[in-house]
Design a protein around this motif. Structure first.
Motif, short mmCIF file in Angstrom:
data_model
loop_
_atom_site.label_atom_id
_atom_site.label_comp_id
_atom_site.label_asym_id
_atom_site.label_seq_id
_atom_site.Cartn_x
_atom_site.Cartn_y
_atom_site.Cartn_z
N ARG A 122 38.45 -27.33 15.55
CA ARG A 122 38.21 -27.12 14.12
C ARG A 122 36.80 -27.55 13.74
N LEU A 123 36.34 -28.69 14.25
CA LEU A 123 34.99 -29.17 13.94
C LEU A 123 33.91 -28.23 14.48
N ALA A 124 34.23 -27.53 15.57
CA ALA A 124 33.28 -26.60 16.17
C ALA A 124 33.42 -25.19 15.61
N ASP A 125 34.24 -25.02 14.56
CA ASP A 125 34.48 -23.71 13.94
C ASP A 125 35.07 -22.72 14.94
N GLY A 126 35.93 -23.22 15.83
CA GLY A 126 36.60 -22.35 16.79
C GLY A 126 37.87 -21.75 16.19
N ASN A 127 38.59 -20.99 16.99
CA ASN A 127 39.80 -20.31 16.54
C ASN A 127 40.97 -21.29 16.60
N VAL A 128 41.23 -21.96 15.48
CA VAL A 128 42.27 -22.98 15.43
C VAL A 128 43.66 -22.36 15.51
N ALA A 129 43.86 -21.20 14.88
CA ALA A 129 45.17 -20.55 14.91
C ALA A 129 45.57 -20.22 16.35
N LEU A 130 44.64 -19.69 17.11
CA LEU A 130 44.93 -19.38 18.51
C LEU A 130 45.11 -20.66 19.32
N GLY A 131 44.34 -21.70 18.99
CA GLY A 131 44.50 -22.98 19.66
C GLY A 131 45.88 -23.57 19.43
N THR A 132 46.43 -23.39 18.22
CA THR A 132 47.78 -23.85 17.93
C THR A 132 48.80 -23.14 18.80
N ALA A 133 48.59 -21.83 19.03
CA ALA A 133 49.49 -21.07 19.88
C ALA A 133 49.37 -21.48 21.34
N LEU A 134 48.21 -22.03 21.71
CA LEU A 134 47.98 -22.43 23.10
C LEU A 134 48.70 -23.73 23.45
N ILE A 135 49.00 -24.56 22.46
CA ILE A 135 49.57 -25.88 22.71
C ILE A 135 50.90 -25.82 23.47
N PRO A 136 51.91 -25.09 22.99
CA PRO A 136 53.18 -25.08 23.74
C PRO A 136 53.05 -24.45 25.12
N ILE A 137 52.14 -23.46 25.25
CA ILE A 137 51.94 -22.84 26.57
C ILE A 137 51.38 -23.87 27.54
N ASN A 138 50.35 -24.59 27.10
CA ASN A 138 49.74 -25.60 27.96
C ASN A 138 50.75 -26.67 28.37
N MET A 139 51.57 -27.12 27.41
CA MET A 139 52.52 -28.19 27.72
C MET A 139 53.57 -27.73 28.72
N LEU A 140 54.15 -26.57 28.50
CA LEU A 140 55.21 -26.10 29.39
C LEU A 140 54.68 -25.83 30.79
N VAL A 141 53.53 -25.16 30.88
CA VAL A 141 52.99 -24.81 32.20
C VAL A 141 52.61 -26.07 32.99
N GLN A 142 51.98 -27.04 32.32
CA GLN A 142 51.57 -28.23 33.07
C GLN A 142 52.76 -29.07 33.51
N LEU A 143 53.82 -29.11 32.73
CA LEU A 143 55.02 -29.83 33.16
C LEU A 143 55.68 -29.14 34.35
N LEU A 144 55.70 -27.81 34.34
CA LEU A 144 56.28 -27.06 35.45
C LEU A 144 55.44 -27.21 36.73
N LEU A 145 54.11 -27.26 36.57
CA LEU A 145 53.23 -27.34 37.73
C LEU A 145 53.02 -28.78 38.22
#
Length: 334
Positions: A122-145
């Motif tokens: 958010r501070l870097a003016d990036g795509n926060v909405a897409l970043g929010t969608a990335l959170i559950p993907i990152n969590m599930l994949v890293q726990l599985l791996l």
């Protein structure tokens, strides 16, 4: 006020970690009985940290990520293939003679962040909405791996029982995640959306404090073992610095190859830099018990992360301003 908030966001968590390390080490060294008592409460603090980490996971935004397959492919390839391999090579290069610290640093490197990276995006003016969608993907994949990576990283270093790791992840993370999702739904209905948002914000603010307490407990209960390897920690910090420089270059190359616009470019740069140290510390304490050097390596790896993310924000915004100022000139010349 805004500058103060940004400063605290970038460096406040580092200060909390340092405070936890110093206070825990001092108690363990000068008051060993108190340090031992503090260490006895580690499981309770660990459970509280896991609850705070899981209760904030939002799965409702997953469909947003599916509309950005080019970005998602670049992020998944970088975060779960290239960066774990790069991190393991860097950890082996700097800490090959100290295998337990090497394993801890490799574990720290292997998993992308699922919480504070969004604030820096958010501070870097990036795509926060897409970043929010990335959170559950990152969590599930890293726990599985996690069992796969731990098996690869810890060969001939510590004894690993993959079945025990699987059952530990199920008991400490998968089942609590299901409970957290049910609790989120029930609380939202009971207290309303606005009050529920306040509760989530309160949980986010408490997470760094609980993490600092857990760090203090680790150092208080294991300061003797940690001090024996104190001289090696400078190499650990150098390895973390090398890793952050490498991931920054990787993010730049990947963004250009994928032809990402600036908001997605900023998000990819931040998500490939920020690591999920709280979750990795919690998972590792469950999966690999009684390994204080591995835990210490994960904690110390975090010390450079927040200043690095603040620097990334500055570099990203400066590059965007430079490209925006160059665009009118190029149009005028044509």
């Amino acid at each position: 006020m805004l500058k103060t908030a940004r400063y605290l966001g970038a460096f406040g968590s580092t200060g909390l970690l340092l405070g936890g390390m110093v206070s825990g080490a001092a108690m363990g060294h000068y008051a060993p009985t108190g340090g031992q008592w503090l260490g006895e409460w580690m499981d309770a603090t660990l459970l509280l940290l896991i609850v705070l980490l899981l209760v904030g996971v939002r799965f409702g935004s997953l469909l947003k990520a599916l509309r950005h397959l080019r970005f998602l492919g670049a992020a998944m390839l970088a975060n779960f293939v290239l960066i774990p391999a790069i991190g393991f090579l860097i950890a082996s290069l700097f800490l090959g003679a100290h295998p337990l610290l090497m394993v801890g640093l490799a574990i720290y490197f292997m998993s992308p962040c699922t919480d504070w990276f969004l604030g820096f995006t958010r501070l870097a003016d990036g795509n926060v909405a897409l970043g929010t969608a990335l959170i559950p993907i990152n969590m599930l994949v890293q726990l599985l791996l996690y069992p796969v990576f731990v098996f690869l990283f810890t060969r001939n270093v510590v004894e690993v029982d993959s079945s025990l790791i699987g059952s530990a992840l199920l008991q400490w993370f998968v089942l609590p995640l299901a409970v957290a999702l049910a609790a989120r739904h029930a609380l939202r209905l009971m207290v309303g959306i606005e009050r529920f948002g306040h509760l989530l914000a309160w949980a986010d603010r408490c997470t760094p404090l609980v993490l600092a307490l857990l760090v203090a407990q680790i150092f208080a209960d294991n300061i003797g073992v940690i001090l024996e390897h104190g001289r090696v920690f400078i190499w650990l910090l150098l390895a973390a610095f090398t890793f952050f420089v490498t991931t920054f270059l990787l993010g730049e190359v990947a963004s250009r190859l994928a032809r990402l616009p600036y908001p997605e470019h900023a998000l990819l740069t931040i998500t490939t830099a920020a690591r999920n140290a709280p979750l990795m510390l919690a998972v590792t304490m469950v999966a690999l018990p009684d390994q204080p050097l591995i835990y210490a390596a994960i904690v110390i790896g975090m010390l450079l992360e927040f200043p690095h993310l603040a620097l990334l924000r500055h570099l990203l915004l400066r590059s965007r301003r430079a490209s925006n100022s160059a665009a009118p000139v190029s149009r005028a010349m044509t």
